[in-house]
Motif scaffolding. Structure first.
Motif, mmCIF file in Angstrom:
data_model
loop_
_atom_site.group_PDB
_atom_site.id
_atom_site.type_symbol
_atom_site.label_atom_id
_atom_site.label_comp_id
_atom_site.label_asym_id
_atom_site.label_seq_id
_atom_site.Cartn_x
_atom_site.Cartn_y
_atom_site.Cartn_z
ATOM 1 N N GLN A 1 1.448 15.607 6.991
ATOM 2 C CA GLN A 1 1.919 14.883 8.313
ATOM 3 C C GLN A 1 2.505 15.749 9.283
ATOM 4 O OE1 GLN A 1 3.146 10.792 6.904
ATOM 5 N NE2 GLN A 1 3.962 12.059 5.177
ATOM 6 N N ASN A 2 2.464 17.161 9.317
ATOM 7 C CA ASN A 2 3.233 17.817 10.297
ATOM 8 C C ASN A 2 2.363 18.598 10.992
ATOM 9 O OD1 ASN A 2 5.877 16.490 9.538
ATOM 10 N ND2 ASN A 2 5.289 17.600 7.426
ATOM 11 N N ARG A 3 1.008 18.441 11.259
ATOM 12 C CA ARG A 3 0.292 19.080 11.977
ATOM 13 C C ARG A 3 -0.476 18.572 12.866
ATOM 14 N NH1 ARG A 3 -3.395 23.132 8.635
ATOM 15 N NH2 ARG A 3 -2.409 22.737 6.971
ATOM 16 N N ASP A 4 -0.733 19.222 14.165
ATOM 17 C CA ASP A 4 -1.631 18.907 15.253
ATOM 18 C C ASP A 4 -3.125 19.251 14.983
ATOM 19 O OD1 ASP A 4 -2.872 17.644 17.413
ATOM 20 O OD2 ASP A 4 -1.693 19.088 18.738
ATOM 21 N N TYR A 5 -3.898 18.649 14.297
ATOM 22 C CA TYR A 5 -5.206 19.102 14.028
ATOM 23 C C TYR A 5 -6.070 19.117 15.375
ATOM 24 C CZ TYR A 5 -4.100 18.894 9.108
ATOM 25 O OH TYR A 5 -3.593 19.178 7.865
ATOM 26 N N ASP A 6 -5.915 18.039 16.064
ATOM 27 C CA ASP A 6 -6.925 17.901 17.349
ATOM 28 C C ASP A 6 -6.374 18.383 18.479
ATOM 29 O OD1 ASP A 6 -5.050 15.896 17.659
ATOM 30 O OD2 ASP A 6 -6.404 14.140 17.264
ATOM 31 N N GLY A 7 -5.235 18.904 18.365
ATOM 32 C CA GLY A 7 -4.705 19.564 19.611
ATOM 33 C C GLY A 7 -4.146 18.545 20.784
ATOM 34 N N ASP A 8 -3.823 17.060 20.339
ATOM 35 C CA ASP A 8 -3.449 16.298 21.506
ATOM 36 C C ASP A 8 -2.127 16.110 21.533
ATOM 37 O OD1 ASP A 8 -2.613 14.735 19.077
ATOM 38 O OD2 ASP A 8 -3.684 13.112 19.616
ATOM 39 N N GLY A 9 -1.304 17.295 20.901
ATOM 40 C CA GLY A 9 0.130 17.059 20.894
ATOM 41 C C GLY A 9 0.912 16.397 19.944
ATOM 42 N N ASN A 10 0.208 15.308 19.128
ATOM 43 C CA ASN A 10 0.734 14.594 18.234
ATOM 44 C C ASN A 10 0.465 15.305 16.785
ATOM 45 O OD1 ASN A 10 1.742 12.728 20.129
ATOM 46 N ND2 ASN A 10 -0.407 11.893 20.384
ATOM 47 N N ASN A 11 1.168 14.721 15.868
ATOM 48 C CA ASN A 11 0.957 15.259 14.503
ATOM 49 C C ASN A 11 -0.058 14.249 13.742
ATOM 50 O OD1 ASN A 11 2.795 17.143 14.282
ATOM 51 N ND2 ASN A 11 4.655 16.108 13.513
ATOM 52 N N ASP A 12 -1.133 14.851 13.065
ATOM 53 C CA ASP A 12 -1.912 14.041 12.431
ATOM 54 C C ASP A 12 -1.815 13.925 10.915
ATOM 55 O OD1 ASP A 12 -3.709 13.834 14.936
ATOM 56 O OD2 ASP A 12 -4.170 15.883 14.625
ATOM 57 N N LEU A 13 -2.493 12.927 10.658
ATOM 58 C CA LEU A 13 -2.346 12.729 9.204
ATOM 59 C C LEU A 13 -3.496 13.345 8.484
ATOM 60 C CD1 LEU A 13 -1.029 10.955 6.920
ATOM 61 C CD2 LEU A 13 -2.603 9.124 7.238
ATOM 62 N N GLY A 14 -3.210 14.534 7.628
ATOM 63 C CA GLY A 14 -4.217 15.305 7.089
ATOM 64 C C GLY A 14 -4.271 15.102 5.405
ATOM 65 N N LEU A 15 -5.344 15.123 4.853
ATOM 66 C CA LEU A 15 -5.473 15.257 3.547
ATOM 67 C C LEU A 15 -5.934 16.882 3.163
ATOM 68 C CD1 LEU A 15 -5.709 14.182 0.572
ATOM 69 C CD2 LEU A 15 -8.106 13.492 0.971
ATOM 70 N N VAL B 1 0.893 -1.356 0.108
ATOM 71 C CA VAL B 1 0.111 -0.087 0.044
ATOM 72 C C VAL B 1 0.811 1.101 0.086
ATOM 73 C CG1 VAL B 1 -1.753 1.356 1.255
ATOM 74 C CG2 VAL B 1 -1.753 -1.128 1.004
ATOM 75 N N ARG B 2 0.379 2.174 -1.065
ATOM 76 C CA ARG B 2 1.267 3.435 -1.024
ATOM 77 C C ARG B 2 1.189 4.124 0.247
ATOM 78 N NH1 ARG B 2 -0.565 4.059 -5.207
ATOM 79 N NH2 ARG B 2 1.071 4.315 -6.839
ATOM 80 N N LEU B 3 2.560 4.422 0.859
ATOM 81 C CA LEU B 3 2.418 5.275 2.077
ATOM 82 C C LEU B 3 1.953 6.671 1.869
ATOM 83 C CD1 LEU B 3 5.958 4.672 3.282
ATOM 84 C CD2 LEU B 3 3.699 3.452 3.841
ATOM 85 N N PRO B 4 1.252 7.645 2.884
ATOM 86 C CA PRO B 4 0.700 8.768 2.550
ATOM 87 C C PRO B 4 1.722 9.889 2.011
ATOM 88 C CG PRO B 4 0.081 7.914 4.730
ATOM 89 C CD PRO B 4 1.164 6.933 4.173
ATOM 90 N N SER B 5 3.034 9.461 2.586
ATOM 91 C CA SER B 5 3.969 10.480 1.944
ATOM 92 C C SER B 5 4.130 10.510 0.283
ATOM 93 C CB SER B 5 5.306 10.335 2.627
ATOM 94 O OG SER B 5 5.740 9.039 2.351
ATOM 95 N N ASN B 6 3.659 9.192 -0.104
ATOM 96 C CA ASN B 6 3.951 9.049 -1.446
ATOM 97 C C ASN B 6 2.332 9.475 -2.499
ATOM 98 O OD1 ASN B 6 5.768 8.303 -3.324
ATOM 99 N ND2 ASN B 6 5.389 6.133 -3.114
ATOM 100 N N TRP C 1 -8.085 8.903 6.991
ATOM 101 C CA TRP C 1 -7.598 10.502 7.301
ATOM 102 C C TRP C 1 -7.839 10.663 8.711
ATOM 103 C CZ3 TRP C 1 -3.790 11.545 3.752
ATOM 104 C CH2 TRP C 1 -3.897 11.122 2.615
ATOM 105 N N ASP C 2 -6.866 11.192 9.477
ATOM 106 C CA ASP C 2 -7.404 11.889 10.734
ATOM 107 C C ASP C 2 -8.089 13.337 10.414
ATOM 108 O OD1 ASP C 2 -6.092 10.108 12.065
ATOM 109 O OD2 ASP C 2 -4.031 11.212 11.957
ATOM 110 N N TYR C 3 -8.000 13.830 9.304
ATOM 111 C CA TYR C 3 -8.317 15.044 8.925
ATOM 112 C C TYR C 3 -8.386 15.299 7.695
ATOM 113 C CZ TYR C 3 -9.272 20.366 9.609
ATOM 114 O OH TYR C 3 -10.000 21.385 9.773
ATOM 115 N N ILE C 4 -9.562 16.070 7.060
ATOM 116 C CA ILE C 4 -9.473 16.356 5.464
ATOM 117 C C ILE C 4 -9.917 17.807 5.543
ATOM 118 C CG2 ILE C 4 -10.707 16.166 3.534
ATOM 119 C CD1 ILE C 4 -11.296 13.383 3.879
ATOM 120 N N GLU C 5 -8.837 18.502 4.915
ATOM 121 C CA GLU C 5 -8.973 20.173 4.887
ATOM 122 C C GLU C 5 -9.208 20.457 3.407
ATOM 123 O OE1 GLU C 5 -6.591 24.232 6.177
ATOM 124 O OE2 GLU C 5 -5.806 22.318 6.628
#
Length: 758
Positions: A660-674, A636-641, A749-753
């Motif tokens: 992959q470098n933004r904390d969308y939900d504010g939990d202190g961890n980077n989320d996976l965003g499209l 499976v193609r990785l998100p970075s690809n 996705w954790d988040y779609i913007e």
């Protein structure tokens, strides 16, 4: 070894997959026109006595004698009236044919050779080697071939010697070993896919080691999960083996076998099954790091310094040229490469490459020598290559300079610095059938001119940094490269030079948008048309040149400025060709390995074609998908690809990319965003698609060809991007080959913007 050598019981089995060479000459057996009266082996004189006659007086016609099973010609002569005769003397070591064939005037007749020895028609080789991780003594080595079993026992040092026979030089030889650790009960099995019987004839040493096992596992993975069955499958698999992954996997195997702190993980009763399981290996590496963070790295160093585990170099093996071609993800073609050229009489050579991001030709001369099995290059006049970085720590170890950098606010964009290699040391880990796996140590001097910080102050690094790095590369010897010729006859199965191609051309790419750097006349992507009148023109550059094909099938392009580009094809997958180019103008030379695609003049970009075939699909840009590591263990193609486009067919266009470098939900961890960016649309003019990604950014697609790969639509374009930051449209991305593949949208996705382009 960390564990007792005598706690292992080892049985090695060599299996050979037979690939018989098809006879190029069909022939008719025992035609009335030709009769072989005698075909006999004369042992006393070590010769073949053959005689017969033809159906009519054909005096003076050429008659040839062949080994009927191997399809190789042994001798030639002429008929005398209606008769022919051969007394063919065999040299010492020559194979006695089991059957011969006589050919005259397009007809043939074959006959069994009387008094031929029992091993007629067979090649013989004495395999020697070690069964070793560290040497395993008294191992039983067995070769099973064509129903016959040959067995020997290794000595106290793990060394063995064994005679085997075969009927075809093209057969693949695979050595398998099985062992049991009496202390832990762990089964330990090694493999060496030694290559063709022909390779063993020229180099009969075949150690069975952790390194050969890692190489075998990765070849199977690259070949779709099954062992290569012929040399074509094996060499194709070798081009997809990443040398760093191989060395890491070999170290994992050595830790399991050698180090008492580690053992085969629960749930595995085979070392082969374990190392073939990516997730299990990753988990094992994490466990090793928790116990000893340096264990894996130290074990790799041990392997590189063990001459029984790595192939090493010898002076007489150094070819005129090594092609340094990067490994590619299975199913993809590599897109970068260089060349190392060697003059054995003077001990000098040249490194030829090309820095595509700034169009810089690279030609560095060096002296070379093989020292302790390592190939060492020392550059005469190190060439400075301009590079970019955003990390001051890459350029200096002086903490006061690092502090001053951050105190001044850093830089607006990147720091421009110069990198000059002064020395390279190569260790050959694996001597492959096509691809050699190489560990590389590089000494580089990093020089940074004074640069401006955000606060307006200047920062100067008075001391150049000496950087010593290690990496792993893939080499291909010019002795092993099979050139795929260009032709002008354009018959089925040939590579026709005439017509359209997506490739690289010698021209100027314009001024770079972000620093006013002017790209030199160099090698850039281009949509090319090769005409019958030997002219070739580029659609992007508007430049023209002349072309021809030499006697070796290499394509030669002559430019008006005196530059000559010599192209040879060394790889092919479907419509894609791996093309190595050398550019020369007087004493100036550089090289470029790149992806070429044969153009289809009927292919065009339109709304009906670009509209997705289903609502959940989009076009993914594949320009970097060839780099190993872009897919997970399940393929499976990785998100970075993931970076691509979705067309609505009526001028609407969304640009998909991943954050992959933004904390969308504010939990202190980077989320996976499209990120779905509604662009300014697209249009086609004179066959060229323009994608208005932003108001200041335009991407251009010059269509090359389309195809279907594994049920997915794929098209190829020469792509460039221009931007206007208020000073007119300038080059942002120089022209290059890109691949667009229609794939399913990723839904996890954790988040779609969704945003509108500016």
């Amino acid at each position: 070894m960390g564990k007792s050598l005598f706690n292992f019981m080892l049985v090695c089995v060599v299996s050979i997959g037979i690939v018989l060479t098809p006879q190029a000459f069909a022939g008719n057996n025992n035609l009335a026109g030709i009769k072989v009266n005698k075909a006999q082996f004369n042992k006393k004189h070590n010769r073949l006595d053959v005689k017969g006659r033809v159906g009519n007086d054909s005096s003076g016609d050429e008659v040839t004698l062949w080994d009927a099973d191997l399809n190789t010609m042994l001798a030639s002569g002429v008929t005398k009236k209606d008769k022919f005769k051969f007394k063919y003397a065999l040299s010492e070591g020559d194979i006695v044919p089991c059957r011969i064939e006589v050919r005259v005037a397009g007809e043939s007749s074959s006959r069994k050779v009387k008094r031929a020895p029992q091993d007629c028609g067979q090649y013989q080789v004495t395999i020697t080697g070690l069964v070793t991780d560290s040497p395993i003594p008294f191992a039983t080595v067995t070769v099973t071939l064509n129903g016959n079993t040959y067995t020997t026992v290794a000595d106290e040092n793990g060394a063995f010697s064994l005679d085997i026979l075969t009927v075809s030089l093209d057969e693949l030889v695979t050595i398998e070993s099985s062992a049991t650790d009496a202390e832990t009960g762990d089964p330990i099995n090694f493999v060496n896919m030694a290559g063709t019987f022909s390779k063993l004839l020229s180099d009969p040493e075949a150690n069975v080691t952790n390194v050969t096992t890692a190489s075998y596992i990765l070849a199977v993975e690259a070949n779709g999960g099954v062992a290569p069955n012929n040399i074509e499958e094996l060499t194709a698999a070798e081009t997809s083996i990443d040398a760093s992954t191989l060395l890491e996997l070999a170290a994992v195997i050595k830790l399991v076998v050698d180090d008492p702190r580690f053992e085969l993980p629960d749930g595995f009763d085979s070392l082969i099954d374990f190392v073939a399981n990516d997730s299990a290996v990753e988990s094992f590496i994490e466990d090793v790091a928790a116990i000893d963070p340096q264990a894996l790295e130290n074990t790799q160093s041990e392997i590189l310094n063990d001459t029984s585990l790595v192939a090493g170099f010898t002076v007489d093996e150094i070819p005129a040229r090594y092609y340094v071609i990067a490994a590619a993800e299975p199913g993809y073609m590599a897109r970068s490469g260089a060349a190392l050229e060697f003059d054995g009489s003077t001990g000098t050579g040249q490194y030829l490459s090309f820095a595509g991001w700034n169009g810089q030709a690279i030609n560095q001369t060096y002296s070379w020598a093989v020292v302790g099995g390592r190939l060492e290059l020392n550059y005469d006049s190190p060439q400075a290559v301009a590079l970019l970085t955003s990390h001051i720590e890459d350029l200096t170890d002086d903490q006061s300079k690092i502090d001053a950098y951050y105190a001044g606010g850093g830089v607006h964009d990147n720091i421009v610095y110069e990198s000059s290699e002064v020395q390279r040391k190569y260790t050959r880990v694996v001597d492959g059938n096509l691809v050699d796996m190489i560990s590389t140590e590089v000494k580089t001097v990093l020089h940074t001119p004074p640069f401006e910080l955000v606060d307006g102050s200047m920062l100067e690094l008075e001391v150049d940094k000496l950087d010593i790095s290690t990496s792993n590369q893939s080499f291909r010897s010019s002795l092993d490269i099979q050139n795929i010729p260009f032709t002008t006859s354009c018959l089925t199965g040939e590579v026709c030079a005439l017509g359209n191609w997506g490739g690289v051309f010698h021209y100027a790419a314009g001024t770079r948008v972000y620093d006013d750097y002017i790209y030199p006349t160099s090698s850039y992507g281009e949509l090319l048309t090769f005409n019958n009148d030997t002219s070739v023109s580029g659609a992007i550059s508007g430049e023209s040149a002349s072309w021809n094909i030499d006697s070796e099938g290499k394509l030669i392009i002559d430019y008006a400025d005196g530059t000559v580009q010599t192209l040879q094809i060394i790889d092919n997958i479907g419509l894609e060709y791996g093309v190595f180019s050398i550019f020369e103008n007087g004493g100036e030379r550089y090289a470029d390995y790149n992806l070429w695609v044969r153009g289809d003049s009927q292919f065009s970009l339109s709304g009906s074609y670009l509209t997705p075939s289903a609502s959940n699909r989009y076009w993914n840009g594949e320009i970097n998908s060839w780099i190993p590591g872009g897919f997970d263990a399940n393929g499976v193609r990785l998100p970075s690809n993931r970076f691509g486009w979705k067309f609505d067919g009526a001028g609407g266009l969304d640009n998909y990319w991943v954050d992959q470098n933004r904390d969308y939900d504010g939990d202190g961890n980077n989320d996976l965003g499209l990120i779905v960016t509604a662009t300014h649309g697209w249009e086609v003019d004179a066959g060229i698609a323009r994608l208005d990604r932003f108001s200041f950014a335009r991407r251009y697609w010059f269509p090359v060809a389309s195809t279907d790969i594994d049920g997915q639509r794929v098209f190829y374009v020469i792509e460039r991007e221009a931007r206007d930051y208020g000073q007119g449209w300038k080059t942002f991305i120089p022209a290059r080959m890109n691949i667009q593949r229609e794939i399913d949208e990723f839904t996890d996705w954790d988040y779609i913007e969704q945003v509108d382009a500016q």
